[in-house]
Design a protein around this motif. Structure first.
Motif, mmCIF file in Angstrom:
data_model
loop_
_atom_site.group_PDB
_atom_site.id
_atom_site.type_symbol
_atom_site.label_atom_id
_atom_site.label_comp_id
_atom_site.label_asym_id
_atom_site.label_seq_id
_atom_site.Cartn_x
_atom_site.Cartn_y
_atom_site.Cartn_z
ATOM 1 N N VAL A 364 0.948 -0.983 0.515
ATOM 2 C CA VAL A 364 -0.266 0.121 -0.071
ATOM 3 C C VAL A 364 1.150 1.014 0.307
ATOM 4 O O VAL A 364 0.395 2.269 -0.662
ATOM 5 C CB VAL A 364 -1.210 -0.133 1.359
ATOM 6 N N THR A 365 2.360 1.219 0.291
ATOM 7 C CA THR A 365 2.890 2.698 0.807
ATOM 8 C C THR A 365 3.287 2.698 -0.757
ATOM 9 O O THR A 365 3.361 4.464 -1.398
ATOM 10 C CB THR A 365 3.876 2.275 1.711
ATOM 11 N N ALA A 366 3.894 1.564 -1.464
ATOM 12 C CA ALA A 366 3.738 1.745 -2.535
ATOM 13 C C ALA A 366 3.578 2.839 -3.789
ATOM 14 O O ALA A 366 3.371 3.106 -4.483
ATOM 15 C CB ALA A 366 5.101 0.304 -3.165
ATOM 16 N N ALA A 367 2.165 1.222 -3.385
ATOM 17 C CA ALA A 367 1.365 1.679 -4.436
ATOM 18 C C ALA A 367 0.330 2.872 -4.549
ATOM 19 O O ALA A 367 -0.005 4.351 -5.317
ATOM 20 C CB ALA A 367 -0.270 0.843 -4.220
ATOM 21 N N SER A 368 0.582 4.207 -3.150
ATOM 22 C CA SER A 368 -0.086 5.542 -2.785
ATOM 23 C C SER A 368 0.928 6.163 -3.334
ATOM 24 O O SER A 368 1.039 7.321 -2.953
ATOM 25 C CB SER A 368 -0.054 5.390 -1.744
ATOM 26 N N SER A 369 2.356 5.952 -3.563
ATOM 27 C CA SER A 369 3.566 6.827 -3.406
ATOM 28 C C SER A 369 3.660 7.710 -4.568
ATOM 29 O O SER A 369 4.718 7.889 -5.143
ATOM 30 C CB SER A 369 4.384 6.488 -2.438
ATOM 31 N N ILE A 370 3.686 6.323 -5.537
ATOM 32 C CA ILE A 370 4.070 6.274 -7.147
ATOM 33 C C ILE A 370 3.366 7.565 -8.065
ATOM 34 O O ILE A 370 4.020 7.829 -8.953
ATOM 35 C CB ILE A 370 3.631 4.917 -8.302
ATOM 36 N N ARG A 371 2.102 7.230 -7.773
ATOM 37 C CA ARG A 371 1.527 8.871 -8.298
ATOM 38 C C ARG A 371 2.475 10.412 -8.161
ATOM 39 O O ARG A 371 2.272 11.257 -9.363
ATOM 40 C CB ARG A 371 0.552 9.661 -7.177
ATOM 41 N N ASN A 372 3.435 10.287 -7.966
ATOM 42 C CA ASN A 372 4.558 11.715 -8.181
ATOM 43 C C ASN A 372 5.387 11.032 -8.318
ATOM 44 O O ASN A 372 6.051 10.222 -8.206
ATOM 45 C CB ASN A 372 4.814 11.963 -6.535
ATOM 46 N N ASN A 373 6.903 11.963 -9.647
ATOM 47 C CA ASN A 373 7.337 11.721 -9.687
ATOM 48 C C ASN A 373 8.352 12.866 -8.554
ATOM 49 O O ASN A 373 8.601 14.222 -9.644
ATOM 50 C CB ASN A 373 7.737 12.015 -10.442
ATOM 51 N N GLY A 374 9.056 12.995 -7.803
ATOM 52 C CA GLY A 374 9.633 13.771 -6.968
ATOM 53 C C GLY A 374 8.118 14.750 -6.546
ATOM 54 O O GLY A 374 7.349 14.568 -5.903
ATOM 55 N N LYS A 375 8.819 16.146 -6.765
ATOM 56 C CA LYS A 375 7.617 17.612 -6.316
ATOM 57 C C LYS A 375 6.004 16.973 -7.305
ATOM 58 O O LYS A 375 5.201 17.791 -7.070
ATOM 59 C CB LYS A 375 7.763 18.466 -6.470
ATOM 60 N N ARG A 376 6.429 16.641 -8.658
ATOM 61 C CA ARG A 376 5.826 16.617 -9.909
ATOM 62 C C ARG A 376 4.193 15.526 -9.857
ATOM 63 O O ARG A 376 4.958 14.366 -8.805
ATOM 64 C CB ARG A 376 6.463 16.592 -11.239
#
Length: 623
Positions: A364-376
């Motif tokens: 879940v942590t990975a799935a909820s974090s891949i939405r961003n590319n750094g600050k983008r």
């Protein structure tokens, strides 16, 4: 509710509540998007860089690259609140020296100006020190109260003493009060750290979130509280006039059934479970809380609503991807959502649907974090009706009417950032965007860095969407709701946060409602405080009799720190039936390192998903 509730969602029908009939999907409507004016840009942050030539009105300049956040509307529907970072002001005692640092402003949305000729007015510039004792920075999530005199900004409430757009609201009439949450049994100290604050529509209550660092990784709980003005505090810091959060409820109850539970040798999926991961706000009439919750489908992060009084849960979004910021219209009938849909950013991980959220105990942590590319962020604004995603209806992109050229309203290099906001009359929506800048572009990353077309080369812009076919709506004010959330837990200052439930280590079976089964092996970490790995094997698993899952997947989490971890995935899953597909990793597996505080994608190996002939590959590593 229960499993039957889940099946309805899986076949493309999102239930509103058990008693509501699902409406027909709405037709697209005309929407016109424009950019709102902001103060001019200073050429540098050097004192005096904001010259009279740049701003003849001597009312300040803003920084080119600092985040400018839009908020909601004043009750006249012709102004929005926003925060900007002023820079380049002349030194004191020049009168223009007050236009410095993060400040709250209001912006006219109807094309008119204030008497001085500006389309904006600074509310907090020049507020005397005696009127803002112990306040914190005015930067985050500005939200105006319905009285039009007060604004929640950061962890403060700005009180203009008069209607903010009127000449009676001046720096001397304005006060800035800090907000305090007491977290100690004896009432001492500065109070707890709070984040992501949201005003309840009754203008009496507040929702907020707080991180918890006591477990093996960072957790977060949502809270609901009453705002109480305290003009003369007798305990706690600061000892200045402030707003206290009283009658606080944690929006979690460890006594309620969890989303995934163990019943002997079987696993049970409970899609009536209330799983407030991050509170995102409230519906327009204030009867429900909106939140990011536990997945109903593997690696698909969605938004949910739960009745504050009833505890009834409904799913709002189900498109594969990540949805987070949301605002609900005053009549409860429409949502504006910021989502990755349409960008394919997360589809390599979540495009194959109908997979139960078993490995999510680890991923879940990975799935909820891949939405961003750094600050983008890869967000764009979407209009959804109350019933949300269903069937082939996934809403209408609000800013789709453009040619995609640099600076256009649908330029993909401009991404929506935080909370979009409805006007009170439901004819307009405000949101803000950021331009893709290094290091999310350029360097060895093949994505070229765009050149800003915004005034002064700004990398942030505030947008206004006009829903041109709508007539204004006027509703009665929302009456104050109860302090009591019956399904929550009354917060006792000084009490520790509870540990969230997870199925104990062991082998289980999850039976499909229509056919098949899943053999699930769960392994805990050495301290038995969290799940470390989940291995699943599917045998003709189906809940709807239309889509069938076969194959295996194994996910393991390796913690580096409380915020940094490596997710290791080995997968070979197939979907047959209505939506044929495959989710698979390279022979050496897929290994994603992600720190939730930075969201920099760094992976070894590959994870690929194909659905209905379309292939989705992981994004390139952050470079």
């Amino acid at each position: 509710m229960g499993i039957s509730y889940f099946i309805a969602a899986l076949i493309g029908t999102t239930l509103c509540t058990s008693a509501e009939k699902i409406p027909q999907s709405p037709s697209p409507e005309p929407i016109k998007v424009v950019e709102l004016p902001l103060p001019p840009v200073a050429p540098s942050d050097s004192p005096g860089a904001c010259t009279p030539k740049i701003n003849p009105h001597l009312t300040g300049c803003i920084d080119r690259t600092s985040e400018q956040r839009s908020g909601n509307f004043l009750p006249d529907n012709n102004h929005i609140v926003a925060t900007v970072n002023f820079t380049g002001a002349p030194a004191h005692p020049d009168p223009a020296s007050i236009f410095s640092g993060p400040q709250l402003i209001i912006i006219r949305t109807n094309g008119t100006t204030f008497p001085n000729g500006d389309p904006w007015k600074c509310i907090t510039c020049g507020v005397p020190a005696s009127n803002k004792k112990c306040s914190t920075t005015q930067a985050d999530y500005p939200q105006a109260f319905k009285d039009g005199k007060r604004v929640l900004v950061g962890n403060n409430i700005v009180d203009g003493g008069a209607y903010l757009a009127s000449s009676a609201c001046t720096p001397n009439s304005t006060h800035i009060y800090p907000i305090r949450w007491n977290t100690k049994a004896d009432g001492t100290g500065s109070g707890g750290d709070i984040r992501e604050l949201r005003i309840h529509p009754d203008n009496v209550h507040l929702g907020f979130n707080a991180f918890e660092y006591g477990g093996p990784s960072v957790d977060q709980f949502g809270y609901f509280a009453r705002l109480s003005f305290n003009p003369n505090p007798a305990s706690g810091e600061p000892r200045t006039p402030r707003y206290d959060l009283v009658n606080v409820t944690r929006l979690y109850n460890p006594k309620l059934p969890p989303p995934i539970g163990a019943d002997g040798e079987n696993l049970v999926l409970n899609f009536s479970a209330i799983t407030v991961g991050e509170l995102r706000g409230f519906t327009g009439r204030g009867d429900e809380a909106i939140y990011v919750g536990s997945s109903w489908e593997s690696d698909n992060i969605d938004l949910f609503a739960v009745g504050l009084a009833t505890g009834a849960v409904r799913r709002i979004t189900e498109h594969p991807g990540y949805a987070d910021p949301i605002d609900v219209s005053q009549d409860n009938q429409w949502n504006v959502v910021l989502d990755t849909r349409g960008t394919n950013r997360t589809m390599f991980m979540d495009a194959m649907r109908h997979i139960p959220p078993l490995t999510d105990l680890v991923t879940v942590t990975a799935a909820s974090s891949i939405r961003n590319n750094g600050k983008r962020r890869f967000f764009q604004p979407w209009l959804l009706d109350r019933a949300g995603d269903r069937g082939t209806y996934f809403g209408q992109q609000i800013n789709a009417d453009g040619d995609g050229s640099p600076g256009s309203v649908n330029d993909p290099m401009w991404n929506a950032m935080a909370d979009p906001r409805w006007s009170w009359d439901q004819t307009k929506i405000a949101y803000y965007q950021a331009l893709t800048v290094p290091p999310a572009c350029g360097g060895v990353n093949p994505l070229p860095c765009p050149t800003s077309t915004a005034p002064g080369g700004r990398t942030y812009r505030i947008m206004l969407a006009h829903l041109t076919s709508r007539e204004p709506v006027e509703l009665q004010p929302v009456e104050p709701v109860s302090d009591v959330v019956p399904w929550g837990t009354s917060y006792v200052p000084g009490s520790p946060a509870p540990a969230r439930y997870f199925p104990p280590g062991g082998q289980y079976t999850l039976k499909g409602s229509h056919s098949g089964r899943v053999i699930v092996n769960i392994r805990e970490n050495s301290s038995k405080t969290a799940v470390q790995s989940v291995a699943v094997k599917y045998f003709n698993y189906s809940n709807d009799g239309v889509n069938y899952i076969d194959g295996n997947e194994n996910a393991t989490l390796t913690s580096i720190s409380k915020t940094d971890s490596v997710t290791n995935i080995f997968a070979n899953l197939t979907s047959s039936g209505e939506s044929p597909g495959r989710k698979y990793t390279s022979p050496d597996g897929f290994h994603l390192r992600m720190d939730i505080m930075t969201n920099m994608f760094e992976a070894n190996g590959t994870l690929t998903t194909t659905v209905n002939g379309s292939t989705y590959e992981q994004p390139r590593n952050f470079t």
